[in-house]
Design a protein around this motif. Structure first.
Motif, PDB file in Angstrom:
ATOM      1  N   LEU A  27       0.838  -1.205   0.000  1.00  0.00           N
ATOM      2  CA  LEU A  27       0.000   0.000   0.000  1.00  0.00           C
ATOM      3  C   LEU A  27       0.868   1.249   0.000  1.00  0.00           C
ATOM      4  N   VAL A  28       1.976   1.216   0.760  1.00  0.00           N
ATOM      5  CA  VAL A  28       2.926   2.324   0.780  1.00  0.00           C
ATOM      6  C   VAL A  28       4.322   1.733   0.679  1.00  0.00           C
ATOM      7  N   THR A  34       7.484   4.138   7.266  1.00  0.00           N
ATOM      8  CA  THR A  34       7.612   2.690   7.105  1.00  0.00           C
ATOM      9  C   THR A  34       6.876   2.275   5.834  1.00  0.00           C
ATOM     10  N   ALA A  35       7.147   1.077   5.364  1.00  0.00           N
ATOM     11  CA  ALA A  35       6.312   0.476   4.317  1.00  0.00           C
ATOM     12  C   ALA A  35       5.017   0.007   4.960  1.00  0.00           C
ATOM     13  N   VAL A  36       3.952  -0.017   4.170  1.00  0.00           N
ATOM     14  CA  VAL A  36       2.654  -0.472   4.670  1.00  0.00           C
ATOM     15  C   VAL A  36       2.155  -1.582   3.764  1.00  0.00           C
ATOM     16  N   ILE A  37       1.766  -2.683   4.392  1.00  0.00           N
ATOM     17  CA  ILE A  37       1.365  -3.890   3.667  1.00  0.00           C
ATOM     18  C   ILE A  37      -0.010  -4.298   4.160  1.00  0.00           C
ATOM     19  N   LYS A  38      -0.876  -4.673   3.246  1.00  0.00           N
ATOM     20  CA  LYS A  38      -2.221  -5.112   3.626  1.00  0.00           C
ATOM     21  C   LYS A  38      -2.118  -6.405   4.401  1.00  0.00           C
ATOM     22  N   GLY A  39      -2.733  -6.427   5.586  1.00  0.00           N
ATOM     23  CA  GLY A  39      -2.778  -7.663   6.352  1.00  0.00           C
ATOM     24  C   GLY A  39      -4.135  -8.303   6.184  1.00  0.00           C
ATOM     25  N   LEU A 151      -0.328   8.842   7.575  1.00  0.00           N
ATOM     26  CA  LEU A 151       0.748   8.957   6.583  1.00  0.00           C
ATOM     27  C   LEU A 151       1.345  10.367   6.617  1.00  0.00           C
ATOM     28  N   ARG A 152       2.390  10.558   5.803  1.00  0.00           N
ATOM     29  CA  ARG A 152       2.981  11.888   5.687  1.00  0.00           C
ATOM     30  C   ARG A 152       2.165  12.751   4.720  1.00  0.00           C
ATOM     31  N   SER A 153       1.270  12.134   3.997  1.00  0.00           N
ATOM     32  CA  SER A 153       0.672  12.789   2.834  1.00  0.00           C
ATOM     33  C   SER A 153      -0.683  13.443   3.084  1.00  0.00           C
ATOM     34  N   GLY A 154      -1.116  13.514   4.328  1.00  0.00           N
ATOM     35  CA  GLY A 154      -2.488  13.971   4.565  1.00  0.00           C
ATOM     36  C   GLY A 154      -2.652  15.431   4.979  1.00  0.00           C
ATOM     37  N   ALA A 155      -1.575  16.203   5.005  1.00  0.00           N
ATOM     38  CA  ALA A 155      -1.683  17.601   5.481  1.00  0.00           C
ATOM     39  C   ALA A 155      -2.398  18.480   4.449  1.00  0.00           C
TER      40      ALA A 155
ATOM     41  N   VAL B 124      10.068  -2.788  -0.792  1.00  0.00           N
ATOM     42  CA  VAL B 124       9.157  -1.732  -0.337  1.00  0.00           C
ATOM     43  C   VAL B 124       9.838  -0.637   0.474  1.00  0.00           C
ATOM     44  N   GLY B 125      11.151  -0.693   0.613  1.00  0.00           N
ATOM     45  CA  GLY B 125      11.814   0.381   1.360  1.00  0.00           C
ATOM     46  C   GLY B 125      13.187  -0.055   1.790  1.00  0.00           C
TER      47      GLY B 125
END
Lengths: 331, 331
Positions: A27-28, A34-39, A151-155, B124-125
């Motif tokens: 996902l990221v 960090t990397a984000v992985i669907k669980g 995430l870092r991307s929501g501002a 992924v990173g």
């Protein structure tokens, strides 16, 4: 072209462009704490790694093996916390010169273990390799409930910018370690040096921020306020204005810097290694009241790109990211 | 006491004793190819890491950057395969001297990427750090269905011992790299050197072994047959007898070793880096027929502790584990 010439930011963009096109399931990938992985179910997995290299990221004459073990794990936990998550399992790789004392290895593990018990992390394996210089790499897994990830991307423009704790203590502690001649109360010296040597990850605070859904974007401050905020601005495609007179500063930090005639702002903006949480929140939230720990509003997100510092005299000037130039960068 | 004096096996036992008592949630910690973590549903997570350090694990004059990227990922995938699982996500840490060429970094990523596409792994990173010497650390996540996991600890007296592919080609390739003066058909040299430089992880084969529930214990051969088999014997608390005349050997390997007057058995037992699968199975299974790839029965598990080699003359002698003494050990 050498990597030393192109600089770390450009190098990471090169790597990101090589790797991103193959990203299908994550996902990221590169570009957040960090990397984000669907669980399975409503949990996401977080996956991160950080390395400390002798004489680049630490010097044995300043840090004990116990403290180094603590710090190596702490900086990884801090990355997981900055996503709103909690750490679970760690792998530890030690690069060891053959003359490393066994007691050094044991002390590193004791340092990691003491922090891991507080943070509910298990060390489950790793790798031991011979190396001409010492290094430690920790890889850390974590989890986060999918509704709670930050995430870092929501501002968004209008959001306010907050920071936990205070700014510049770790960088000032590093100055103290290098200047044993500064006469300082032993408690003040210990306070500042410990902030550099044994950062305490803001996991509890991060979990409260994610549980109460306060933050629109978040990062941990490892490279210095200006660099870390820049990461949020880049990933969120916005700008920011920060207010120097609002920066939270410990009295010990003030004392040392004023005695050395060092500008606080410069140390705060470029210092790094505080491992505080830097986050944004919508303006109508009364963040300081909702959270039951110290947070300070230090600025706001604006549409105009770039980072602007409003200094104590009310002057507004544009600043560039400038943290530790130690060529160490999470990708 | 220096770590160089106590040796890697003892060092790992020391670390294991420090870490094991805190293990509560991990199903398998130190002591197998990977850590094993309970996932949701019927899946288990696998978690492993491996590091290659310049001049310790590889020399730039022998290996290209592309091959190094490939190999670093391959050895990690091999560990996941040896558990019966499949790899999913990777983090890559590069320790880079500042004078490293950008093209070197790009080639490392191309090597990793080419293998990752074949093996369905995503990068992924990771982390990029300045370092006086080059090193690469990969951390790899994988999964395995809980009914299909294969540990090192399941071997029972009477079980037969099998190995995929052939033995000693990678070690012989390493000899060829060091002896450019050996006159050899170019195809033979390429075959052997590639076995050392670009091992192809036996993922497909491992998945078939785990799907057909053939193996009682399994490991990948990274340290040399004797060392790797010893890991199974220790974890399973059994002994073994292996038959020298059954060892599968490539004709190219035979040619080089006979020309150099090197004992094949010595190279096979201590050589390492073949990254084949070494596994045990109950005696009534007709393993060679059930599997549709090359496997060879090379010995049997016995109650009597220790490892016994039956040589071509029918003599039975006790041998000790002795692989690469490169002080690199998965924990």
């Amino acid at each position: 072209m050498h990597v030393g010439e192109i600089g770390e930011v450009e190098l990471i963009w090169q790597i990101r462009s090589l790797v991103d096109k193959f990203q299908k399931k994550a996902l990221v990938g590169i570009g957040d704490d960090t990397a984000v992985i669907k669980g399975k179910g409503n949990h996401l997995f977080l996956f991160t790694t950080d390395t400390l290299v002798e004489d680049i990221h630490f010097k044995w004459r300043f840090i004990s093996a116990y403290q180094l073990g603590w710090k190596a794990l702490a900086v990884n936990i801090s990355d997981i916390a900055a996503m709103g998550g909690y750490p679970t399992f760690a792998l530890v790789t030690l690069g060891l010169p053959p003359r490393t004392l066994l007691s050094t290895v044991e002390d590193i593990y004791r340092g990691m273990q003491d922090l891991s018990l507080k943070m509910d992390v298990e060390i489950v394996g790793g790798d031991i390799v011979r190396s001409p210089i010492f290094f430690i790499t920790i890889s850390l897994l974590g989890e986060v409930e999918d509704q709670r990830i930050i995430l870092r991307s929501g501002a968004k423009p209008g959001d306010r910018i907050y920071i936990t704790g205070d700014i510049g203590a770790a960088a000032t502690g590093f100055i103290c370690l290098n200047k044993k001649e500064i006469s300082l109360k032993p408690e003040s010296r210990e306070f500042l040096e410990k902030r550099h040597l044994m950062p305490f990850p803001r996991l509890k605070e991060a979990r409260e921020i994610s549980r109460k859904k306060i933050a629109t974007a978040m990062i941990d401050t490892s490279d210095g306020l200006s660099s870390d905020l820049y990461h949020i601005l880049e990933e969120s495609n916005v700008g920011a204005e920060i207010w120097e007179d609002k920066f939270p500063v410990a009295s010990q930090t003030k004392e040392v810097l004023s005695r050395l005639n060092r500008s606080f702002s410069e140390v705060a903006l470029a210092g790094g290694e505080d491992y505080e949480l830097l986050f944004t929140a919508v303006p109508d939230k009364n963040v300081e009241e909702i959270l039951n720990f110290q947070v300070t509003m230090i600025g706001k997100i604006i549409e105009e790109k770039g980072l602007w510092l409003v200094n104590k005299e009310g002057e507004r000037k544009r600043i560039k990211p400038g943290g530790w130039d130690h060529f160490s960068k999470k990708i």
